[in-house]
Design a protein around this motif. Structure first.
Motif, PDB file in Angstrom:
ATOM      1  N   GLY A 105       1.167   4.781  -4.414  1.00  0.00           N
ATOM      2  CA  GLY A 105       0.510   3.878  -5.343  1.00  0.00           C
ATOM      3  C   GLY A 105      -0.801   3.301  -4.845  1.00  0.00           C
ATOM      4  N   ARG A 106      -1.308   3.785  -3.728  1.00  0.00           N
ATOM      5  CA  ARG A 106      -2.583   3.308  -3.194  1.00  0.00           C
ATOM      6  C   ARG A 106      -3.729   4.144  -3.744  1.00  0.00           C
ATOM      7  NH1 ARG A 106      -0.448   3.488   2.941  1.00  0.00           N
ATOM      8  NH2 ARG A 106       0.027   5.557   2.114  1.00  0.00           N
ATOM      9  N   LEU A 107      -4.860   3.462  -4.016  1.00  0.00           N
ATOM     10  CA  LEU A 107      -6.010   4.167  -4.570  1.00  0.00           C
ATOM     11  C   LEU A 107      -6.678   5.024  -3.496  1.00  0.00           C
ATOM     12  CD1 LEU A 107      -7.650   1.408  -6.812  1.00  0.00           C
ATOM     13  CD2 LEU A 107      -6.247   3.356  -7.533  1.00  0.00           C
ATOM     14  N   GLU A 108      -7.091   6.225  -3.900  1.00  0.00           N
ATOM     15  CA  GLU A 108      -7.776   7.120  -2.975  1.00  0.00           C
ATOM     16  C   GLU A 108      -8.928   7.820  -3.679  1.00  0.00           C
ATOM     17  OE1 GLU A 108      -4.915   9.966  -1.629  1.00  0.00           O
ATOM     18  OE2 GLU A 108      -4.794  10.996  -3.551  1.00  0.00           O
ATOM     19  N   VAL A 109      -9.840   8.338  -2.865  1.00  0.00           N
ATOM     20  CA  VAL A 109     -10.996   9.072  -3.365  1.00  0.00           C
ATOM     21  C   VAL A 109     -10.779  10.556  -3.122  1.00  0.00           C
ATOM     22  CG1 VAL A 109     -13.483   9.444  -3.140  1.00  0.00           C
ATOM     23  CG2 VAL A 109     -12.545   7.148  -2.861  1.00  0.00           C
ATOM     24  N   GLU A 166      -4.301   7.539  -7.701  1.00  0.00           N
ATOM     25  CA  GLU A 166      -3.280   6.905  -6.853  1.00  0.00           C
ATOM     26  C   GLU A 166      -2.550   7.968  -6.040  1.00  0.00           C
ATOM     27  OE1 GLU A 166      -0.582   4.540  -9.077  1.00  0.00           O
ATOM     28  OE2 GLU A 166      -2.054   2.986  -9.570  1.00  0.00           O
ATOM     29  N   ASP A 167      -2.259   7.637  -4.774  1.00  0.00           N
ATOM     30  CA  ASP A 167      -1.456   8.550  -3.972  1.00  0.00           C
ATOM     31  C   ASP A 167       0.021   8.300  -4.266  1.00  0.00           C
ATOM     32  OD1 ASP A 167      -0.666   6.281  -2.591  1.00  0.00           O
ATOM     33  OD2 ASP A 167      -1.891   6.695  -0.825  1.00  0.00           O
ATOM     34  N   LEU A 168       0.911   8.971  -3.546  1.00  0.00           N
ATOM     35  CA  LEU A 168       2.346   8.872  -3.815  1.00  0.00           C
ATOM     36  C   LEU A 168       2.885   7.468  -3.598  1.00  0.00           C
ATOM     37  CD1 LEU A 168       3.565  12.241  -2.220  1.00  0.00           C
ATOM     38  CD2 LEU A 168       3.195  11.720  -4.645  1.00  0.00           C
TER      39      LEU A 168
END
Length: 332
Positions: free
Chosen positions: A250-254, A246-248
């Motif tokens: 709260g979104r999912l990232e690769v 999760e990024d800052l």
């Protein structure tokens, strides 16, 4: 469902895990054993061409209607799509890291200079050479039993294997070190299974959808996109690992890392890239392009340090046919 599988112990174990899950869901399952070129031809993987040697015979059985489904080790599956076939599900993968099985319980850092490490993967050999530990690698083929036996017999000092395979076989107690990806990145898709079917079997596709793990699919999609882009030329030793976080906000990232280098360790590139989960394939392509822009084609150039003859010659005739490569310290 008729599930096609290679006859190796690991392949049958992996297929059995999927079969058990399908039976739990109420399906009737039969496992059909199939012999592939990779099972019968004992030449080096680099001589055989690597991708496809374990998949072609099974894919032919799918096309011919002899089976309905197959369970591939995703790292063995070519990146190019096969006409009329679809990967219907990619279950949650095992730990993708490599492991060491060494004499006397040693780790990579504890192996003395000139220790011989057995591996059939140019990817592993190149990264071990790049570590500058003064290790030599010996090209070996065979199943987990035969590779570990080489250590027990003292033919090699250690072998490098996939942790996922050791876990599925219940043999993690034989592992002397789980190798940090900062040292050796795994193969694209390592630890993941791919459930492939005929594209026209829409009902079967629906039935298998419950086994698909979206985060795993996104991660291996990014890894295999790097492989697909770099396979445009001659195949070089390549490692890649994507992780989902999760990024800052709260979104999912690769988060994707990749390695490309020469077998003798005289050249290496390590690069990374991060982006949105739904752009996994694009991230893989972009990272591959960055590798190319930064000189990845040097990995295809002739080495300044040609392989030396193996000390003591080849392995005994009752072991696998081998080709030895002597890796020296970088700059030596």
């Amino acid at each position: 469902m008729r599930i096609g599988s290679r006859r190796s112990t690991l392949a049958l174990t992996q297929t059995g895990l999927i079969a058990d899950r399908l039976r739990t869901l109420g399906h009737q399952v039969e496992i059909v054993e199939i012999v592939t070129e990779g099972d019968t031809n004992r030449a080096s993987l680099s001589q055989l061409g690597g991708t496809g040697i374990f998949a072609t015979a099974i894919r032919n059985a799918l096309h011919d209607g002899r089976i309905d489904l197959t369970v591939h080790s995703l790292k063995d599956l070519p990146t190019a799509p096969a006409d009329g076939l679809t990967v219907a599900a990619i279950p949650q993968r095992e730990d993708p890291r490599d492991v060491l099985v060494a004499r006397d319980g040693l780790t990579l850092g504890e192996l003395p200079v000139d220790s011989v490490v057995g591996t059939g993967a140019p990817r592993r050999a190149a990264q071990l050479a790049a570590l500058g530990l003064g290790l030599r690698t010996r090209d070996i083929r065979g199943n987990v039993d035969s590779r570990v036996e080489l250590v027990r017999r003292g033919v090699v000092d250690a072998v490098v294997l996939a942790r996922a395979g050791m876990s599925r076989l219940g043999r993690l107690d034989e592992v002397t070190e789980v190798i940090d990806p900062l040292q050796v990145l795994p193969a694209p898709g390592q630890g993941a299974l791919a459930l492939e079917i005929r594209t026209a079997d829409t009902q079967l596709h629906e039935a298998l959808h419950v086994l698909d793990h979206p985060d795993t699919r996104a991660a291996v999609t990014a890894e295999r996109a790097v492989l697909a882009r770099l396979e445009a030329g001659c195949a070089a030793p390549l490692g890649a690992l994507a992780e989902i976080s999760e990024d800052l906000d709260g979104r999912l990232e690769v988060s994707l890392r990749a390695f490309v280098g020469r077998l003798d360790g005289s050249f290496e590139l390590r690069r990374s890239m991060t982006g949105p989960l739904d752009k996994a394939e694009r991230i893989g392509h972009d990272l591959a392009q960055q590798l190319l822009d930064d000189g990845a084609l040097e990995a295809f150039a002739p080495s300044d340090h040609p392989p030396e003859p193996p000390p003591g010659g080849h392995l005994p005739t009752d072991a696998n046919p081998v080709t030895d490569i002597h890796h020296q310290r970088r700059g030596a």
